[in-house]
Design a protein around this motif. Sequence first.
Motif, PDB file in Angstrom:
ATOM      1  N   ALA A  51       0.828  -1.210   0.000  1.00 40.18           N
ATOM      2  CA  ALA A  51       0.000   0.000   0.000  1.00 40.18           C
ATOM      3  C   ALA A  51       0.862   1.260   0.000  1.00 40.18           C
ATOM      4  CB  ALA A  51      -0.926  -0.012   1.222  1.00 40.18           C
ATOM      5  N   ALA A  52       1.973   1.205   0.711  1.00 43.16           N
ATOM      6  CA  ALA A  52       2.811   2.397   0.859  1.00 43.16           C
ATOM      7  C   ALA A  52       3.736   2.629  -0.334  1.00 43.16           C
ATOM      8  CB  ALA A  52       3.658   2.272   2.127  1.00 43.16           C
ATOM      9  N   LEU A  53       4.007   1.572  -1.067  1.00 49.09           N
ATOM     10  CA  LEU A  53       5.025   1.645  -2.121  1.00 49.09           C
ATOM     11  C   LEU A  53       4.472   1.156  -3.465  1.00 49.09           C
ATOM     12  CD1 LEU A  53       8.082   2.151  -2.770  1.00 49.09           C
ATOM     13  CD2 LEU A  53       8.471  -0.270  -2.214  1.00 49.09           C
ATOM     14  N   PRO A  54       3.788   2.045  -4.204  1.00 48.59           N
ATOM     15  CA  PRO A  54       3.355   1.645  -5.550  1.00 48.59           C
ATOM     16  C   PRO A  54       4.581   1.290  -6.401  1.00 48.59           C
ATOM     17  CG  PRO A  54       2.432   3.789  -4.915  1.00 48.59           C
ATOM     18  CD  PRO A  54       3.474   3.441  -3.910  1.00 48.59           C
ATOM     19  N   ARG A  55       4.419   0.342  -7.291  1.00 54.77           N
ATOM     20  CA  ARG A  55       5.577  -0.130  -8.047  1.00 54.77           C
ATOM     21  C   ARG A  55       6.210   0.987  -8.864  1.00 54.77           C
ATOM     22  NH1 ARG A  55       4.758  -5.600 -11.329  1.00 54.77           N
ATOM     23  NH2 ARG A  55       4.725  -4.175 -13.112  1.00 54.77           N
ATOM     24  N   ASP A  56       5.385   1.918  -9.342  1.00 60.06           N
ATOM     25  CA  ASP A  56       5.988   2.986 -10.156  1.00 60.06           C
ATOM     26  C   ASP A  56       6.768   3.990  -9.296  1.00 60.06           C
ATOM     27  OD1 ASP A  56       3.726   4.088  -9.099  1.00 60.06           O
ATOM     28  OD2 ASP A  56       3.086   5.117 -10.937  1.00 60.06           O
ATOM     29  N   THR A  57       6.456   4.065  -8.017  1.00 60.87           N
ATOM     30  CA  THR A  57       7.288   4.869  -7.110  1.00 60.87           C
ATOM     31  C   THR A  57       8.672   4.233  -7.011  1.00 60.87           C
ATOM     32  OG1 THR A  57       5.376   5.543  -5.810  1.00 60.87           O
ATOM     33  CG2 THR A  57       7.533   5.722  -4.736  1.00 60.87           C
ATOM     34  N   LEU A  58       8.663   2.919  -6.795  1.00 65.06           N
ATOM     35  CA  LEU A  58       9.938   2.205  -6.729  1.00 65.06           C
ATOM     36  C   LEU A  58      10.727   2.383  -8.023  1.00 65.06           C
ATOM     37  CD1 LEU A  58      11.421  -0.308  -4.966  1.00 65.06           C
ATOM     38  CD2 LEU A  58      11.005  -1.291  -7.223  1.00 65.06           C
ATOM     39  N   GLU A  59      10.035   2.285  -9.146  1.00 66.03           N
ATOM     40  CA  GLU A  59      10.723   2.347 -10.445  1.00 66.03           C
ATOM     41  C   GLU A  59      11.353   3.708 -10.716  1.00 66.03           C
ATOM     42  OE1 GLU A  59       7.620   0.825 -12.985  1.00 66.03           O
ATOM     43  OE2 GLU A  59       8.552  -1.170 -13.031  1.00 66.03           O
ATOM     44  N   ARG A  60      10.864   4.745 -10.058  1.00 60.86           N
ATOM     45  CA  ARG A  60      11.451   6.068 -10.262  1.00 60.86           C
ATOM     46  C   ARG A  60      12.702   6.286  -9.417  1.00 60.86           C
ATOM     47  NH1 ARG A  60       6.065   7.807 -10.713  1.00 60.86           N
ATOM     48  NH2 ARG A  60       6.006   8.274  -8.483  1.00 60.86           N
ATOM     49  N   ARG A  61      12.939   5.414  -8.461  1.00 62.87           N
ATOM     50  CA  ARG A  61      14.119   5.573  -7.607  1.00 62.87           C
ATOM     51  C   ARG A  61      15.388   5.103  -8.303  1.00 62.87           C
ATOM     52  NH1 ARG A  61      11.783   2.957  -1.967  1.00 62.87           N
ATOM     53  NH2 ARG A  61      10.185   4.543  -1.608  1.00 62.87           N
ATOM     54  N   ALA A  62      16.531   5.608  -7.839  1.00 57.98           N
ATOM     55  CA  ALA A  62      17.808   5.043  -8.282  1.00 57.98           C
ATOM     56  C   ALA A  62      17.809   3.554  -7.944  1.00 57.98           C
ATOM     57  CB  ALA A  62      18.967   5.758  -7.590  1.00 57.98           C
ATOM     58  N   THR A  63      18.587   2.786  -8.705  1.00 59.23           N
ATOM     59  CA  THR A  63      18.421   1.331  -8.679  1.00 59.23           C
ATOM     60  C   THR A  63      19.294   0.604  -7.663  1.00 59.23           C
ATOM     61  OG1 THR A  63      20.019   1.186 -10.472  1.00 59.23           O
ATOM     62  CG2 THR A  63      17.684   1.202 -11.082  1.00 59.23           C
ATOM     63  N   ASP A  64      19.991   1.337  -6.802  1.00 55.58           N
ATOM     64  CA  ASP A  64      20.870   0.628  -5.861  1.00 55.58           C
ATOM     65  C   ASP A  64      20.090  -0.146  -4.803  1.00 55.58           C
ATOM     66  OD1 ASP A  64      20.938   2.427  -3.144  1.00 55.58           O
ATOM     67  OD2 ASP A  64      20.575   3.626  -4.928  1.00 55.58           O
ATOM     68  N   LEU A  65      20.801  -0.854  -3.972  1.00 54.96           N
ATOM     69  CA  LEU A  65      20.205  -1.740  -2.965  1.00 54.96           C
ATOM     70  C   LEU A  65      19.251  -1.025  -2.025  1.00 54.96           C
ATOM     71  CD1 LEU A  65      22.034  -4.483  -0.989  1.00 54.96           C
ATOM     72  CD2 LEU A  65      21.073  -2.572   0.296  1.00 54.96           C
TER      73      LEU A  65
END
Lengths: 407, 407
Positions: A51-65
């Motif tokens: 609920a807190a982390l839509p996948r497209d939010t994640l996808e906009r982040r830099a890709t590191d760990l």
Amino acid sequence: MNDNLDADRATFVTHLECSLTGEHYEADRLHNLSRAGRPLLVRYDLAAVAAALPRDTLERRATDLWRWRELLPVRRTEDVVSLGEIETPLVPVRASGGAHVLVKDEGRLPTGSFKARGLVMAVAMAKELGVTRIAMPTNGNAGAALAAYAARCGIETIVFCPEDTPEVNVREIAMQGARVWRVNGLIDDCGAIVGKGAAEGRWFDFSTLKEPYRIEGKKTMGLELVAQLGWRVPDAIFYPTGGGTGLIGMWKAFDELERMGWIGAKRPRMYAVQAAGCAPIVRAFEAGEEHAERWEDAHTVAAGIRVPRAVGDFLILRAVRESGGKALAVGDPAILAAVDECARRDGLLLCPEGGATLAAYRQALRSGEVDEEEQVVLFNCATGLKYPMPPADRTLDRHGDIDFDAL
Amino acid sequence: MNDNLDADRATFVTHLECSLTGEHYEADRLHNLSRAGRPLLVRYDLAAVAAALPRDTLERRATDLWRWRELLPVRRTEDVVSLGEIETPLVPVRASGGAHVLVKDEGRLPTGSFKARGLVMAVAMAKELGVTRIAMPTNGNAGAALAAYAARCGIETIVFCPEDTPEVNVREIAMQGARVWRVNGLIDDCGAIVGKGAAEGRWFDFSTLKEPYRIEGKKTMGLELVAQLGWRVPDAIFYPTGGGTGLIGMWKAFDELERMGWIGAKRPRMYAVQAAGCAPIVRAFEAGEEHAERWEDAHTVAAGIRVPRAVGDFLILRAVRESGGKALAVGDPAILAAVDECARRDGLLLCPEGGATLAAYRQALRSGEVDEEEQVVLFNCATGLKYPMPPADRTLDRHGDIDFDAL
């Protein structure tokens, strides 16, 4: 701009639980093994993460760990430690003989190995929970990663390694500020010393799986791989298996992603790759056992998987079986030949353990266990530069007559 | 999903030009030096690039080197070659003494050094232009990168290195399928052999700046850095300078980005860092010369910057002067101390050339040349794992009584 390291983000750990009995343990506390003597697994409120982390939010982040912060245990942003844990690349290799074989090149991580994933997380949690002195047994790369991150946090570190640990690893650990001792024994002998000191209260024990957060770092291999493949899992994964933290971690990652609705029920077949000279998991797999007995007289050129006894043996065997995969052993000559051929044909210098996965893949291809059209990921767990290479002695006198035909 | 390697993208090279005279040369042809004996620079229709590539399109792409395809010379997608040229991380270092000092850790690239940037581009162009046999002089890392990419393309490679090139480099080059010769001389002696063979038509000469595309690969250091900093340049860059391709390349990158309207007129002060035992650029800088004479009896622990004569000397000196920077020399003891301190305090193992930039930064901080609040980027050009480290010999007998207080 990468804000993964300094943006505050919600965290979702609910508790830890014993991987054998399911007994619950409190979050945000120092833990080693469970009362049953087994690894603890960190549990999250995955519905809340989704609920807190839509996948497209994640996808906009830099890709590191640290992109995966909501699925990691560190609560406070100031406890995040980092040496640049980049997303490791997937490199196609023709030497495999398969059409869609990718090497996930973990040698690009800090200190040159996948151990950085586990140790960055464990050290960040140690920092968060106030640990000031850590000890660990290591075949080399884990000690280097621990030393580097602990140095960054000012945590004192003592590392014990088998006497024949490669010189480069021992020196690297010492360079990064840890005290490193060579012990006349194998990794579990080193582990016994660490355990004894921990029992006396001299340090916190960071042994593989005896500390619950390394597995959370290692699971990012699974999270990252799925994201790289466009939210799909590959058909099969070949993983060099010593303590097995990464295999267990990836299996946990796939489960968490499915519970979040980000992937479906399909799983890759997991192949646990060991060296013929130290193959306790393979022996147990073939015998249908749930646990693996200690392997006596262990020897292999692939020191990183020379682990005679794994505390997470049953978790490895369970994941391999549930996945429809296998545990496979390969001999040292096949390992060295795979390293050599991959370097010459693909320009990619694998570590021996990575070479073992390539050798195992080729063996599986020949036996029909995998199809050459399947998408397969091999884990190269460290840079090949840390390992001995054969000499290459051609010399030329610039003052003499140069025979260009002979060059 | 990363489609940088397989998506067709528009390309914009218009021509090449002599860096000294401005004379034009045709694009999509094999070239070495210009008729004036100077490096050729690749020119693009930058207005067309800016029109074809909105910045937010670029920002949505995966961050590896091939993200910048519109600013690179490779025309055909099938000629793109790759071993996973990831965006290298920026790691803060406290050992610097500055508040905002970042190490750009180029050791994470394929073959463990920034040479991968130049060679991936030069090899892709060689493939595009039909080259089948390449020779190159190297102090080690460039040869390793060439060997790896050429192996991937099936191009035959012969490499010449000074006799005291580190063993790990020589072996790595040979492992990756190249023929490598140790020559009793320095890098320019090796270059003379390559040049002689090229004149006889035996191979294509891949020497630094004698081939125009390596600089295009190296310029991605500048493109990438600006993107990582949110389309800003840092206040200063400390760059280990041998042949200087990277410094020249970054200077070109900033110029191209300004012409595209992606950055303004501000430039970082460029500090060309050399070793005291081989500092031809520093000597020329201080003497106000436009060109640098050969440095006799060159010696330094930082073999990668042991380059007695640089064919692009005037380009390096021009960039340094225009930027308001300087050429700085540091001694081997300061280099080794910087490597040691950065490993112990920051957990980051620099190569000696990277250590040189840290030592030069600290020297510049002491002299007031830089302010501790300025944002500064130091280039660590290779993984420290390739270099000798001091021995660390503590041994422990597991059968004896262990004195835990002494560990």
